[in-house]
Design a protein around this motif. Structure first.
Motif, PDB file in Angstrom:
ATOM      1  N   ILE A 195      44.025  48.718  42.105  1.00 13.50           N
ATOM      2  CA  ILE A 195      43.364  47.524  41.957  1.00 13.50           C
ATOM      3  C   ILE A 195      42.930  46.753  43.147  1.00 13.50           C
ATOM      4  O   ILE A 195      43.853  47.025  44.411  1.00 13.50           O
ATOM      5  N   CYS A 196      41.769  46.409  43.465  1.00 13.60           N
ATOM      6  CA  CYS A 196      41.392  45.788  44.726  1.00 13.60           C
ATOM      7  C   CYS A 196      41.652  44.293  44.913  1.00 13.60           C
ATOM      8  O   CYS A 196      42.428  43.876  43.989  1.00 13.60           O
ATOM      9  N   GLY A 197      41.592  43.903  46.044  1.00 12.10           N
ATOM     10  CA  GLY A 197      42.069  42.362  46.423  1.00 12.10           C
ATOM     11  C   GLY A 197      41.129  41.214  45.712  1.00 12.10           C
ATOM     12  O   GLY A 197      41.871  40.362  45.922  1.00 12.10           O
ATOM     13  N   ASN A 198      40.249  41.650  45.179  1.00 12.24           N
ATOM     14  CA  ASN A 198      39.363  40.564  44.457  1.00 12.24           C
ATOM     15  C   ASN A 198      40.162  40.409  42.905  1.00 12.24           C
ATOM     16  O   ASN A 198      40.186  39.610  42.360  1.00 12.24           O
ATOM     17  N   CYS A 199      40.662  41.560  42.375  1.00 12.39           N
ATOM     18  CA  CYS A 199      41.094  41.370  41.049  1.00 12.39           C
ATOM     19  C   CYS A 199      42.528  41.351  40.935  1.00 12.39           C
ATOM     20  O   CYS A 199      43.100  40.980  39.623  1.00 12.39           O
ATOM     21  N   TYR A 200      43.383  41.409  41.966  1.00  7.00           N
ATOM     22  CA  TYR A 200      44.564  41.238  41.980  1.00  7.00           C
ATOM     23  C   TYR A 200      45.210  39.861  42.521  1.00  7.00           C
ATOM     24  O   TYR A 200      45.324  39.572  43.662  1.00  7.00           O
ATOM     25  N   LEU A 256      37.470  52.619  45.315  1.00 11.59           N
ATOM     26  CA  LEU A 256      37.562  52.601  44.153  1.00 11.59           C
ATOM     27  C   LEU A 256      38.510  51.636  43.382  1.00 11.59           C
ATOM     28  O   LEU A 256      39.672  51.717  43.900  1.00 11.59           O
ATOM     29  N   CYS A 257      37.997  50.807  42.580  1.00 14.99           N
ATOM     30  CA  CYS A 257      39.063  49.587  42.097  1.00 14.99           C
ATOM     31  C   CYS A 257      39.033  50.209  40.515  1.00 14.99           C
ATOM     32  O   CYS A 257      38.338  50.087  39.934  1.00 14.99           O
ATOM     33  N   THR A 258      40.359  50.239  40.245  1.00 18.48           N
ATOM     34  CA  THR A 258      40.692  50.375  38.761  1.00 18.48           C
ATOM     35  C   THR A 258      40.570  49.477  37.750  1.00 18.48           C
ATOM     36  O   THR A 258      40.293  49.611  36.557  1.00 18.48           O
ATOM     37  N   SER A 259      40.415  48.237  38.457  1.00 21.97           N
ATOM     38  CA  SER A 259      40.055  47.108  37.355  1.00 21.97           C
ATOM     39  C   SER A 259      38.477  46.822  37.352  1.00 21.97           C
ATOM     40  O   SER A 259      38.018  46.569  36.087  1.00 21.97           O
ATOM     41  N   CYS A 260      38.112  46.806  38.673  1.00 24.13           N
ATOM     42  CA  CYS A 260      36.441  46.733  38.619  1.00 24.13           C
ATOM     43  C   CYS A 260      35.646  47.867  37.892  1.00 24.13           C
ATOM     44  O   CYS A 260      34.866  47.407  37.066  1.00 24.13           O
ATOM     45  N   ASP A 261      36.179  49.022  37.821  1.00 27.17           N
ATOM     46  CA  ASP A 261      35.501  50.120  37.486  1.00 27.17           C
ATOM     47  C   ASP A 261      36.056  50.429  36.133  1.00 27.17           C
ATOM     48  O   ASP A 261      37.140  50.914  36.056  1.00 27.17           O
TER      49      ASP A 261
END
Ligand SMILES: [Zn+2]
Length: 280
Positions: free
Chosen positions: A180-185, A242-247
């Motif tokens: 998970i990326c810094g924008n999603c977490y 790669l972000c598991t939440s964005c993607d």
């Protein structure tokens, strides 16, 4: 920086340049596509513990085993508990957690070995997979770092274990995988207080405030900082974008509100490879 993970087919990515450097090495991460699980685990759920049909998970795992040419009886999996216990594994552990959760390695969030013909696997849906390789000293490893494992310093724990085995920091290469990326977490003060405690005052902060009591936390960056502090040279740490939440190619615990499948992160040397004393 070039993305370390390259898609091989709809079902998995490989860390391509590690494989180029050592063709016997297979390290990567799965997607959610190409399996048989029904909603909300569709399709390629690799986790036994999430409530999916056990038989479907077995079929999914065998499909990957086939497509990646790593027999299912050489897989090793763990009961992950968001702590920082790391287990050295050998051929004695072969098959543990491969086809059922019940015989997984207990209370384990990290695995490493120096043998080939072992496929080290851990399950993920937003948490950070961190891959370790020493070409020089023939060691491979993987850890699972959610926010709890991250603040417990599981990444530094593996470095410490390898250093005690005589491996210098300069001989350790690390790849931080899809997560998970810094924008999603978004996290609260409880998490941020632990993050602050883990970092030394001179280090940059891997989070920004969203509003009072709410923060964007970049777990990948936090693990980079921990690895740097543990002595790993900057150029030997590479991080996936790669972000598991964005993607939507991935399962995401956050995005899917907890009801979802799991990818696996994996690393292993194949038979007759260059790596590992087990290949001789
Ligand atoms: Zn994201």
């Amino acid at each position: 920086m070039m993305e370390p993970f390259q898609l091989v087919n709809e079902s998995y990515y490989l860390i391509k340049d590690w494989q180029i450097k050592d063709p016997s090495l297979v390290a990567g991460f799965t997607t959610r596509f190409g399996g048989v699980s029904g909603k909300p685990f569709d399709e390629l759920n690799m986790g036994f513990h999430v409530g999916d049909q056990v038989e479907d998970v077995r079929i999914n795992r065998k499909r990957l085993a086939n497509s990646i040419s790593f027999p299912i009886d050489e897989w090793i999996g763990a009961e992950q508990t968001h702590k920082h216990h790391i287990q050295y594994v050998t051929s004695l552990h072969k098959g543990r957690g491969a086809l059922q959760y019940e015989d997984s390695l207990l209370d384990t969030d990290g695995l490493y070995t120096d043998e080939s013909n072992l496929f080290l696997t851990l399950c993920y849906a937003d948490c950070v997979p961190i891959y370790f390789l020493s070409f020089e000293k023939k060691k491979i490893g993987i850890v699972h770092a959610g926010w709890k494992g991250t603040v417990l310093g599981i990444a530094a724990e593996l470095v410490k274990i390898w250093k005690n085995l005589g491996i210098h920091e300069d001989e350790i290469h690390v790849v931080i995988g899809p997560s998970i990326c810094g924008n999603c977490y978004i996290v609260d003060d409880r998490v941020i207080n632990q993050v602050k405690k883990r970092l030394s005052p001179s280090q940059e902060l891997p989070f920004t405030m969203k509003e009072t009591g709410q923060y964007y936390l970049d777990l990948k960056r936090m693990n980079e900082l921990i690895l740097r502090e543990a002595g790993i040279p900057k150029l030997q740490i590479r991080t996936s974008k790669l972000c598991t939440s964005c993607d939507h190619r991935f399962f995401s615990h956050r995005r899917d509100h907890g009801k979802t499948g799991r990818m696996i992160g994996f690393i292993g040397w194949k038979e007759n490879g260059n790596g590992g004393k087990g290949s001789k």
